[in-house]
Design an enzyme around this catalytic site. Structure first.
Site, PDB file in Angstrom:
ATOM      1  N   GLU A 156     137.337 -19.135  81.320  1.00  0.00           N
ATOM      2  CA  GLU A 156     136.033 -19.490  80.749  1.00  0.00           C
ATOM      3  C   GLU A 156     134.974 -19.688  81.818  1.00  0.00           C
ATOM      4  O   GLU A 156     135.269 -19.783  83.001  1.00  0.00           O
ATOM      5  CB  GLU A 156     136.155 -20.772  79.921  1.00  0.00           C
ATOM      6  N   GLU A 212     137.282 -19.947  85.257  1.00  0.00           N
ATOM      7  CA  GLU A 212     137.010 -18.501  85.295  1.00  0.00           C
ATOM      8  C   GLU A 212     138.261 -17.653  85.066  1.00  0.00           C
ATOM      9  O   GLU A 212     138.185 -16.436  85.109  1.00  0.00           O
ATOM     10  CB  GLU A 212     136.386 -18.068  86.628  1.00  0.00           C
TER      11      GLU A 212
END
Length: 358
Positions: free
Chosen positions: A171, A317
């Site tokens: 994310e 991420e």
């Protein structure tokens, strides 16, 4: 769509003959257990992807991006506009996940499910925006009922149609450790002080503000008349668009028989919600690493997951997923390529050649 995917996950359990896969692992030319937790990973790979599994060259890491209204409460060391700026960095290939995915030979797919500004000009960003960021969870529900379902559906669709056998779920969203902490506190019942960390690096005053915000959000859920561990309601009130999308992605990937790599704290909070929605999901999940965020350990313990790596990371991420992919591939290669005592005609601990009468 969600109910169909949950049904497909449930129908796939048990995922294979666990006893047979374990026997294969034990028969490999090594003392039993000498490869440690790599043997546990090989067992899981064999159960989910087949024994022996195919070559696991195809891997994808999803990065779901969204903003959070709660950032206005001073819970992050970085301003909200960084979410969109990082999307530009992903697009240019300069973010940590781009570098690490290239190093391990994985595809990166960035999905805008709720970035506050328009990022459609950016190449390589999949535009599936449900709304331009959540509402401020410190004063009311972050999403409407339809918005949380729509965000789940985005994840279900993109991961359910990806094709890769290894799916990492990560994310990007300034403020999302606050939402993840609120979701975790509600779904586990653990005290807020034990799940709220510094996130992007807030100072002591910022940490105190963050705890206060999560306390208020968790207290509102605790006053609900209905089930307080209702994952869909917790996501609606205290979650994020990217957290809901990640939960959907995990269910969607598992529904087509993929192995799902969970990233750090935010990804793990999504996994917790996904497992409440889909009780058959846990055998498909692999914890890629242990974050330094305190809430991550709480979620891993709740799900019974042991991480592959512990590198004191807290970036998100999907970076932990990328680093774990070579380990998953190695575990599959053991099942596919390593000789057994019998095939190599090597004596076992008793001194006898397997399958040959003394």
């Amino acid at each position: 769509m969600l109910e169909d995917a949950i049904g497909r996950v449930a129908a796939a359990v048990p995922l294979g003959d666990r006893v047979a896969v374990q026997s294969h692992v034990d028969a490999l030319t090594k003392p039993p257990g000498s490869l440690g937790r790599l043997e546990d990973l090989a067992l899981q790979v064999g159960c989910v992807l087949g024994d022996p599994p195919p070559a696991l060259d195809d891997a994808v890491v999803f990065v779901f991006a969204a903003d959070h209204g709660v950032v206005a409460r001073g819970v992050s060391a970085y301003p909200a506009e960084v979410t969109a700026q990082m999307c530009a960095n992903f697009s240019a290939g300069g973010a940590a996940i781009n570098v690490l995915a290239r190093a391990c030979g994985a595809e990166v797919r960035v999905v805008d499910v709720g970035v506050a500004v328009d990022v459609r000009r950016l190449a390589g960003i999949e535009h599936r925006k449900v709304r331009a960021g959540t509402r401020d969870l410190s004063v009311g529900p972050a999403m409407t009922a339809s918005e949380v379902v729509d965000a789940l559906a985005v994840g279900l669709e993109v991961a359910g149609s990806a094709g890769a056998r290894i799916v990492g779920v990560g994310e990007m969203g300034i403020g999302n450790t606050t939402a993840a902490a609120a979701v975790t506190a509600c779904l586990t019942g653990v005290a807020v002080r034990d799940v709220v960390g510094r996130g992007t690096g807030v100072d002591d005053r910022g940490l105190a503000r963050k705890r206060e915000v999560v306390e208020r959000a968790a207290a509102r859920v605790a006053r609900l008349d209905g089930p307080r561990d209702n994952a869909l309601e917790v996501l609606r009130r205290n979650g994020g668009l990217e957290i809901a999308a990640m939960a959907g992605a995990m269910i969607g990937a598992a529904a087509r028989g993929a192995l799902v790599l969970v990233d750090g704290f935010i990804s793990a909070a999504a996994a917790l919600a996904a497992c409440r929605l889909c009780p058959g999901l846990p055998p498909y999940l692999v914890a890629s690493h242990r974050s330094t965020e305190p809430g991550h350990a709480v979620v891993l313990d709740s799900l019974g997951l042991t991480p592959i790596l512990d590198l004191e990371m807290r970036l998100g991420e999907g970076t932990g997923c990328a680093l774990a992919i070579p380990g998953v591939r190695a575990a599959g290669a053991l099942l596919r390529e390593m000789a057994t005592f019998e095939s190599a005609r090597i004596s076992g601990p008793s001194g006898d050649l397997p399958g040959i009468a003394p």
